[in-house]
Design an enzyme around this catalytic site. Structure first.
Site, short mmCIF file in Angstrom:
data_model
loop_
_atom_site.label_atom_id
_atom_site.label_comp_id
_atom_site.label_asym_id
_atom_site.label_seq_id
_atom_site.Cartn_x
_atom_site.Cartn_y
_atom_site.Cartn_z
N GLN A 55 7.06 4.84 0.64
CA GLN A 55 7.22 3.57 1.34
C GLN A 55 8.71 3.23 1.42
O GLN A 55 9.36 3.01 0.40
CB GLN A 55 6.46 2.48 0.60
CG GLN A 55 6.77 1.05 1.05
CD GLN A 55 6.37 0.77 2.48
OE1 GLN A 55 7.21 0.83 3.38
NE2 GLN A 55 5.11 0.49 2.69
N ARG A 57 10.01 0.54 2.77
CA ARG A 57 10.25 -0.90 2.71
C ARG A 57 10.24 -1.37 1.26
O ARG A 57 9.27 -1.17 0.53
CB ARG A 57 9.16 -1.63 3.51
CG ARG A 57 9.41 -3.12 3.66
CD ARG A 57 8.30 -3.74 4.47
NE ARG A 57 8.47 -5.17 4.59
CZ ARG A 57 7.53 -6.00 5.02
NH1 ARG A 57 6.35 -5.52 5.36
NH2 ARG A 57 7.76 -7.29 5.12
N GLU A 96 0.31 -2.09 2.40
CA GLU A 96 0.84 -2.59 1.13
C GLU A 96 0.79 -4.11 1.04
O GLU A 96 0.50 -4.67 -0.02
CB GLU A 96 2.27 -2.09 0.90
CG GLU A 96 2.82 -2.53 -0.44
CD GLU A 96 3.91 -1.62 -0.98
OE1 GLU A 96 4.54 -2.01 -1.98
OE2 GLU A 96 4.14 -0.55 -0.39
N ARG A 98 -1.43 -6.12 2.37
CA ARG A 98 -2.82 -6.49 2.08
C ARG A 98 -3.18 -6.20 0.63
O ARG A 98 -3.90 -6.98 -0.02
CB ARG A 98 -3.76 -5.73 3.02
CG ARG A 98 -3.99 -6.41 4.37
CD ARG A 98 -4.60 -5.45 5.37
NE ARG A 98 -3.61 -4.52 5.90
CZ ARG A 98 -3.89 -3.34 6.42
NH1 ARG A 98 -5.13 -2.92 6.46
NH2 ARG A 98 -2.92 -2.58 6.89
N ASN A 130 6.75 1.44 9.92
CA ASN A 130 7.67 0.34 9.66
C ASN A 130 8.70 0.17 10.76
O ASN A 130 9.07 -0.95 11.12
CB ASN A 130 8.38 0.56 8.31
CG ASN A 130 7.52 0.14 7.13
OD1 ASN A 130 7.31 -1.04 6.90
ND2 ASN A 130 6.99 1.11 6.40
#
Length: 295
Positions: A55, A57, A96, A98, A130
């Site tokens: 991920q 972010r 992520e 949620r 993203n």
């Protein structure tokens, strides 16, 4: 449309690059997909789900997570997350926000769909999703690019092609990682624009970058003002004098070259000099010139 996307996804993620990956993932989440490598919607314990290791972010808005958690308390989770099986439990693919909100809301399970993506696909999906949603700040995007290049041995040109960006955009984003950590934080907090930091990158060392960055923020300097300040810091007296006598016909050419290479360029006596700061910067310039040796 869903079946066309499913067929392409089944052949490999690279087949759908250039399309809207967000809509393909949404098809899976909404149950419109007939992918052979995905399950139907099931309930999974939130404690069994690990974060997506790829991920990009890192910065999540806490207020928005709390708002989503309140909505989930009242209405539940409408759209399932996507996960893949791990050695123990599951790894998150997408969703992520949620998942974080569900944990905050006190849910023990969350609706999920199990998909069979490999590590390369996980990295690319996380980045592309993203980027298409414009969820990443500039430093997160640059870090994700660097990780894909390092982990998957992409060239800047290959990466640019896969994510639908220009090679120049990828190169400029990667250069942000040369900024001092404190200046990177200024970018994350949106105190400095991309124009400001491009100018800062022409400075010789990190202390100069940090000092000029702080001055730009405190005095609310424009990009042009920062460029002028950087030029003043960089130029010794002899160079300042030379600049005053520069051939007016060559100046536009020099400025275009400096913009292309994002470093100082001098044109005099029938020669062009391009300044670089170390081996990695030289390789960056050689790649722009398409002069790197093929492996």
């Amino acid at each position: 449309m869903a079946k066309k996307n499913d067929a392409r996804l089944g052949q490999g993620l690279s087949e759908i690059f250039g399309m809207n990956i967000d809509s393909v993932l949404e098809d899976i989440q909404q149950g419109k997909s007939e992918l052979s490598n995905s399950s139907g919607k099931i309930e999974i314990s939130v404690d069994e789900i690990k974060a997506n290791p790829y991920q990009p972010r890192k910065d999540f808005d806490d207020d928005k997570i709390h708002e989503l958690a309140e909505s989930i308390r009242q209405h539940g989770v409408f759209t399932p997350i996507l996960v893949k099986k791990a050695v123990k439990g599951y790894e998150l693919v997408t969703g992520e926000r949620r998942l974080r909100a569900s944990r905050l809301a006190g849910l023990e399970t969350i609706p999920a769909i199990i998909v069979e993506f490999d590590d390369q696909q996980m990295m690319e999906i996380a980045l592309l999703e993203n980027i298409q949603r414009e969820d990443l700040n500039a430093i997160e995007e640059a870090t994700a690019y660097e990780k894909l290049i390092r982990k998957l041995s992409y060239t800047q040109e290959e990466l640019a092609s896969r994510i639908g960006k220009s090679r120049e955009h990828v190169a400029n984003m990667l250069r942000l990682l040369k900024l001092p950590k404190k200046v990177q934080q200024f970018v994350i907090e949106k105190e400095l624009s991309m124009g400001h930091v491009r100018a800062l990158l022409a400075l010789k060392d990190e202390k100069q970058m940090e000092a000029v960055a702080k001055k730009a923020i405190h005095e609310k300097l424009s990009v042009r003002a920062v460029e002028a300040l950087v030029k003043k810091v960089n130029a010794p007296a002899a160079e300042v004098k030379e600049a005053k006598t520069e051939d007016v016909n060559l100046r536009p050419v020099r400025l275009r070259l400096q913009d292309k290479f994002q470093t100082q360029v001098h044109i005099d006596e029938k020669q062009i000099s391009i300044r670089y700061r170390g081996v990695s910067d030289l390789n960056r310039i050689l790649e722009i010139l398409d002069c790197l040796e093929e492996e």
